[in-house]
Design an enzyme around this catalytic site. Structure first.
Site, mmCIF file in Angstrom:
data_model
loop_
_atom_site.group_PDB
_atom_site.id
_atom_site.type_symbol
_atom_site.label_atom_id
_atom_site.label_comp_id
_atom_site.label_asym_id
_atom_site.label_seq_id
_atom_site.Cartn_x
_atom_site.Cartn_y
_atom_site.Cartn_z
ATOM 1 N N LYS A 15 74.013 50.109 7.074
ATOM 2 C CA LYS A 15 74.174 49.193 6.172
ATOM 3 C C LYS A 15 75.053 48.048 6.319
ATOM 4 O O LYS A 15 75.381 47.205 5.888
ATOM 5 C CB LYS A 15 75.078 50.014 4.870
ATOM 6 C CG LYS A 15 74.060 50.364 3.632
ATOM 7 C CD LYS A 15 74.676 50.485 2.332
ATOM 8 C CE LYS A 15 74.124 50.898 1.412
ATOM 9 N NZ LYS A 15 73.179 50.511 0.942
ATOM 10 N N SER A 16 75.729 48.282 7.714
ATOM 11 C CA SER A 16 76.661 47.424 8.226
ATOM 12 C C SER A 16 76.041 45.926 8.308
ATOM 13 O O SER A 16 76.793 45.080 7.853
ATOM 14 C CB SER A 16 77.213 47.731 9.493
ATOM 15 O OG SER A 16 78.033 48.945 9.486
ATOM 16 N N LYS A 63 80.985 56.077 20.023
ATOM 17 C CA LYS A 63 82.586 55.845 19.940
ATOM 18 C C LYS A 63 83.433 56.188 20.935
ATOM 19 O O LYS A 63 84.321 55.407 21.160
ATOM 20 C CB LYS A 63 82.812 56.540 18.606
ATOM 21 C CG LYS A 63 82.276 55.867 17.189
ATOM 22 C CD LYS A 63 82.672 56.586 16.025
ATOM 23 C CE LYS A 63 81.790 56.011 15.029
ATOM 24 N NZ LYS A 63 82.026 56.584 13.629
ATOM 25 N N ASN A 84 85.561 52.303 16.630
ATOM 26 C CA ASN A 84 84.234 51.980 15.951
ATOM 27 C C ASN A 84 84.269 50.584 15.964
ATOM 28 O O ASN A 84 83.342 50.096 15.157
ATOM 29 C CB ASN A 84 84.351 52.754 14.927
ATOM 30 C CG ASN A 84 84.919 52.011 13.578
ATOM 31 O OD1 ASN A 84 86.057 51.867 13.940
ATOM 32 N ND2 ASN A 84 84.482 52.025 12.381
ATOM 33 N N GLY A 120 84.329 71.188 8.798
ATOM 34 C CA GLY A 120 83.864 70.612 10.003
ATOM 35 C C GLY A 120 84.841 70.191 11.012
ATOM 36 O O GLY A 120 85.957 69.890 10.460
ATOM 37 N N TYR A 208 76.781 59.731 2.558
ATOM 38 C CA TYR A 208 76.890 58.817 1.225
ATOM 39 C C TYR A 208 75.517 58.613 0.922
ATOM 40 O O TYR A 208 74.510 58.810 1.791
ATOM 41 C CB TYR A 208 77.690 57.369 1.643
ATOM 42 C CG TYR A 208 76.925 56.783 2.933
ATOM 43 C CD1 TYR A 208 77.777 56.784 4.131
ATOM 44 C CD2 TYR A 208 75.855 55.869 2.680
ATOM 45 C CE1 TYR A 208 77.110 56.210 5.225
ATOM 46 C CE2 TYR A 208 75.454 55.153 3.757
ATOM 47 C CZ TYR A 208 75.854 55.588 5.321
ATOM 48 O OH TYR A 208 75.401 54.776 6.208
HETATM 49 P P1 NDP Z 1 79.550 65.498 14.938
HETATM 50 O O1 NDP Z 1 78.315 65.613 15.140
HETATM 51 O O2 NDP Z 1 80.674 64.922 15.842
HETATM 52 O O3 NDP Z 1 80.039 66.843 14.085
HETATM 53 C C1 NDP Z 1 79.161 67.531 13.379
HETATM 54 C C2 NDP Z 1 80.226 68.735 12.537
HETATM 55 O O4 NDP Z 1 79.243 69.117 11.563
HETATM 56 C C3 NDP Z 1 80.883 69.759 13.618
HETATM 57 O O5 NDP Z 1 81.814 70.473 13.172
HETATM 58 C C4 NDP Z 1 79.417 70.927 13.367
HETATM 59 O O6 NDP Z 1 79.788 72.109 13.256
HETATM 60 C C5 NDP Z 1 79.155 70.869 11.882
HETATM 61 N N1 NDP Z 1 77.904 71.087 11.310
HETATM 62 C C6 NDP Z 1 76.810 70.363 11.442
HETATM 63 N N2 NDP Z 1 75.658 70.954 10.846
HETATM 64 C C7 NDP Z 1 76.468 72.141 10.040
HETATM 65 C C8 NDP Z 1 75.937 72.985 9.122
HETATM 66 N N3 NDP Z 1 74.322 72.854 8.751
HETATM 67 N N4 NDP Z 1 76.638 73.698 8.607
HETATM 68 C C9 NDP Z 1 77.903 73.784 9.031
HETATM 69 N N5 NDP Z 1 78.355 72.901 9.882
HETATM 70 C C10 NDP Z 1 77.717 72.039 10.384
HETATM 71 O O7 NDP Z 1 79.547 64.448 13.526
HETATM 72 P P2 NDP Z 1 80.344 63.252 12.865
HETATM 73 O O8 NDP Z 1 81.988 63.795 12.834
HETATM 74 O O9 NDP Z 1 80.231 62.149 13.631
HETATM 75 O O10 NDP Z 1 79.802 63.012 11.342
HETATM 76 C C11 NDP Z 1 79.851 63.892 10.391
HETATM 77 C C12 NDP Z 1 79.475 63.554 9.168
HETATM 78 O O11 NDP Z 1 80.363 62.270 8.825
HETATM 79 C C13 NDP Z 1 78.090 62.916 9.433
HETATM 80 O O12 NDP Z 1 77.365 63.591 8.062
HETATM 81 C C14 NDP Z 1 78.081 61.626 9.043
HETATM 82 O O13 NDP Z 1 77.087 61.101 8.315
HETATM 83 C C15 NDP Z 1 79.413 61.424 8.369
HETATM 84 N N6 NDP Z 1 79.971 60.019 8.579
HETATM 85 C C16 NDP Z 1 80.391 59.162 7.462
HETATM 86 C C17 NDP Z 1 81.216 57.981 7.478
HETATM 87 C C18 NDP Z 1 81.076 57.281 6.325
HETATM 88 O O14 NDP Z 1 81.667 55.959 6.570
HETATM 89 N N7 NDP Z 1 81.005 57.571 5.192
HETATM 90 C C19 NDP Z 1 81.411 57.359 8.931
HETATM 91 C C20 NDP Z 1 81.330 58.465 9.921
HETATM 92 C C21 NDP Z 1 80.511 59.712 9.803
HETATM 93 P P3 NDP Z 1 79.821 72.872 14.954
HETATM 94 O O15 NDP Z 1 80.870 72.580 15.748
HETATM 95 O O16 NDP Z 1 79.748 74.359 14.614
HETATM 96 O O17 NDP Z 1 78.375 72.288 15.446
#
Ligand code: NDP
Length: 263
Positions: A15-16, A63, A84, A120, A208
């Site tokens: 969306k940016s 990032k 970012n 997470g 979102y």
């Molecule tokens: P990462 O890939 O760095 O980390 C993913 C995390 O989610 C890990 O802790 C992973 O656990 C866990 N995970 C993934 N799938 C599952 C599942 N099915 N059940 C349980 N745990 C799960 O992701 P990001 O930190 O980059 O992004 C996380 C979320 O944040 C995304 O949904 C992204 O869209 C959202 N986001 C929103 C923003 C906003 O502005 N609103 C900005 C940036 C991100 P494990 O370590 O066990 O693999």
């Protein structure tokens, strides 16, 4: 005209461009914002200069590459190791992290919050847990697997996996995972959520644009909820302030940029 862009892979969903182009137009700032699918993160700096850009936002998975590419880092970006937002000044790249302050502002509407449970432990959890800790919140991290928890342990956070979780009472429960983004999964086993959600004051999801199974469950317990839209909006406003070198205030940018969420 100054040229800005978002770098990511994938990047088509972002969306940016809409958020920033609406704001440039609405504030009569002579600039344009595009999207660029960057496949190789190591080419970030080269691509930035080849395209003649003034600034960029960076999304998954670049990032950390962005952090490495910068000549000058804002202290918070330096601390969390993730950038970012980049702005070019006199041939040098200045790097910032606006995700975490954007998140902090988004949760500030929930008053009297002291304890927070993060579901997470990925990149987003890393920068946001750090800013919450700096602001005096107590953050507990619960993750599916143990690998990513090591870093948090070293930084003094209480950490658990689903197997060894010893629940307490948390004012906010926040989904920091991608569970529910493209599937119907919950971020933690339902038995765990059924213990922590009823005791929480509110539940937040960083995803979102959709009602995730986590938010649905929180609503079934009649909890106040919030998705990741404000976090996205606020990180964008803070990035816009950097892009335009503080020519406009947060409150001037907000009503214009938030129109992107209505379109
Ligand atoms: P990462 O890939 O760095 O980390 C993913 C995390 O989610 C890990 O802790 C992973 O656990 C866990 N995970 C993934 N799938 C599952 C599942 N099915 N059940 C349980 N745990 C799960 O992701 P990001 O930190 O980059 O992004 C996380 C979320 O944040 C995304 O949904 C992204 O869209 C959202 N986001 C929103 C923003 C906003 O502005 N609103 C900005 C940036 C991100 P494990 O370590 O066990 O693999």
């Amino acid at each position: 005209m100054k040229l800005f862009a978002i770098f990511g892979n994938p990047v088509s969903h972002s969306k940016s461009p809409l958020m920033h182009n609406l704001s440039f137009k609405g504030l009569n700032y002579d600039a344009c914002y595009a999207r660029y699918r960057l496949k190789d993160g190591e080419k970030l700096k080269e691509t930035f200069f080849d395209l003649g850009l003034k600034g960029i936002n960076i999304t998954v998975p670049h990032k950390e590459h962005a952090y490495i590419a910068c000549d000058v880092l804002d202290p918070f970006a330096q601390k969390v190791g993730a950038v970012n937002t980049i702005v070019e000044k006199e041939g040098k790249l200045y790097g910032y992290n606006t995700d975490a302050p954007g998140f902090l502002k988004a949760i500030s509407e929930f008053k009297e919050v002291k304890t927070v449970l993060f579901l997470g432990a990925g990149g987003t959890a890393q920068s946001t847990s750090s800013i919450l800790h700096d602001e005096g919140y107590t953050v507990t991290i619960l993750n599916r697997s143990s690998g990513r928890l090591e870093r948090y342990k070293k930084e003094g956070f209480e950490t658990y996996t689903f197997e060894d979780f010893n629940p307490s009472v948390y004012d906010l429960v926040i989904n920091m995972t991608s569970a529910g983004l493209e599937d119907d999964s919950l971020p933690a086993p339902k038995e765990i959520l059924d213990i922590v959600i009823p005791k929480a004051k509110a539940c937040i999801d960083v995803i979102y644009g959709k009602e995730t199974p986590f938010l649905k469950l929180a609503k079934s317990y009649r909890k106040p909820t919030k998705d990741g839209s404000d976090m996205l909006l606020y990180q964008g406003i803070i990035a816009f302030e950097y892009f335009t070198e503080y020519q406009y205030t947060f409150d001037e940018i907000k009503p214009i940029m938030e129109k992107a969420f209505l379109l």
